[in-house]
Write a protein that holds these residues in place. Sequence first.
Motif, PDB file in Angstrom:
ATOM      1  N   GLU A   1       0.836  -1.199   0.000  1.00 18.80           N
ATOM      2  CA  GLU A   1       0.000   0.000   0.000  1.00 18.80           C
ATOM      3  C   GLU A   1       0.871   1.249   0.000  1.00 18.80           C
ATOM      4  O   GLU A   1       1.898   1.310   0.687  1.00 18.80           O
ATOM      5  N   VAL A   2       0.466   2.225  -0.775  1.00 19.41           N
ATOM      6  CA  VAL A   2       1.229   3.463  -0.850  1.00 19.41           C
ATOM      7  C   VAL A   2       1.057   4.245   0.441  1.00 19.41           C
ATOM      8  O   VAL A   2       0.055   4.084   1.151  1.00 19.41           O
ATOM      9  N   PRO A   3       2.023   5.094   0.793  1.00 25.83           N
ATOM     10  CA  PRO A   3       1.851   5.938   1.988  1.00 25.83           C
ATOM     11  C   PRO A   3       0.662   6.872   1.816  1.00 25.83           C
ATOM     12  O   PRO A   3       0.268   7.226   0.705  1.00 25.83           O
ATOM     13  N   ALA A   4       0.090   7.262   2.932  1.00 30.29           N
ATOM     14  CA  ALA A   4      -1.072   8.155   2.894  1.00 30.29           C
ATOM     15  C   ALA A   4      -0.668   9.507   2.321  1.00 30.29           C
ATOM     16  O   ALA A   4       0.247  10.149   2.836  1.00 30.29           O
TER      17      ALA A   4
ATOM     18  N   TYR B   1      -4.750   4.820  -1.201  1.00 31.88           N
ATOM     19  CA  TYR B   1      -4.712   4.596   0.248  1.00 31.88           C
ATOM     20  C   TYR B   1      -6.139   4.448   0.759  1.00 31.88           C
ATOM     21  O   TYR B   1      -6.972   5.351   0.577  1.00 31.88           O
TER      22      TYR B   1
ATOM     23  N   ARG C   1      -4.326   4.918  11.446  1.00 32.96           N
ATOM     24  CA  ARG C   1      -4.240   5.164  10.009  1.00 32.96           C
ATOM     25  C   ARG C   1      -4.572   6.636   9.759  1.00 32.96           C
ATOM     26  O   ARG C   1      -5.257   7.284  10.558  1.00 32.96           O
TER      27      ARG C   1
END
Length: 479
Positions: A82-85, A132, A213
Amino acid sequence: MRASQRLRDLAIAYGSTNKIMVMMISVTDLKRRQERSTRLHRGQSMSLYPSGVPDEFQYPAKRGKKPKGGILDSDLHRLEAEVPAPIDKPSIVFTDIKNSTNLWEMYPDAMRSSIKLHNEVMRRQLRRIGGYEVKTEGDAFMVSFPTATSALLWCFSVQLQLLEVNWPSDVLNSVSCQEICDKDNQLIFKGLSVRMGIHYGEPVAEIDPVTRRMDYFGPMVNKASRISAVADGGQIAVSADFISEIQRCLETYQENERAVSMGAAEIDAFDDTNTASAIRRELKSLTSQGFEVKEMGERKLKGLENPEYVYSLYPHALAGRIDYHMVPTATVGPTDQPARLVPGSELGIDPEMIWSLWKVSLRLEMLCSSLEEMSGRGLQPPETELLERMQHRGGEVTDRFLYNFMEHQVSRIETCVSTLALRHAAMGGGHIKQLEDLRAPMAAILGHVTQQMAELERYKAKYGPLAESSDEGSDTEQE
């Protein structure tokens, strides 16, 4: 021993027919035996390790605990990370399933499987494109993307992939999830219909202390949620700010391509050099599949003071949805116009015939209701307020609505006729002099019919099958 027996029974239960050997090895008492041996033999140790067997050889290393926010779905672990937020001007997307509440009430088992399929498509495309997942509420998703192009590409991919899902048959047989093709016989709807709303801006980004998150707040998030509520099932509604960002990316991308084609060195004209290649790749994918932009006009969004200009975007593969979605826009909100067919209708039925059929079904239902009551109030007129409101202020109605509504009224009339015929048969047939002859509770009617059927079976068992009616023979002789 018990563990060995259970393993043997499991092997037999799963179809093992050959000889079975189960071997159990226990090492839990290894340290205890070592300590007992040390107490008994105080002399010099003959072991390879004078101080005893090290702990790392006695006990395996403990497995580390999984992170608190770890993903439990094993399928997602096989996909890209998963890509960073995103924090700096992300694109926020809200999604929701159309008519999900009614579908859950009517098909709970099928919807349980459908939601799993829906979530798998959403998350798989999210990992593939690079988004995200902020949070989910029921069947609604809130996701964020670092670029506007990735958000649009994800929405297109999800809408196309939902058509390929093998949905349960109960869901496909429902009115809101059945297969629909456009004029060119191209499939444009199948299964769960998901509405989407996208907005581009600067939200307030903070880490949620419970889920740990990234979460987003502020007017930008509120506007994205309201834009999603404007969309219909299978429609992607976007704000004017999002359209401006897409246009800026397209113009920059085209200028860069022209410069390269003229022999100049490739110029990175995007602001963030880290995302430049991603934007080019996403724009290339968007331009290759093509998409269309349609204006939905100014909409008053709930909770917002000023109206927002909203657009809808469609990939070329789903351009047939434009005609489907643009029809209801003329009838949004209350209208005082009489019910009539939409322009271009191909159904050769006058709506007045449907309203007359509805009135017949209402009168028959009132007749059946009056016969159920023993008070003898007599036949009462039906309530036709809803019928008149629909007839005189219904506005434009589609062919699909009229066809389904007509089938519903026919089913109601058939049910009432069957009920009256059953009452008539229970009283012995013949001519009906007055409605009072048919008046009785339906439970008593069914009990009487059941009793007559039981007497008929006893008669057949004692005297054999009934002889054929003599009326048919007399008719043959007369001919």
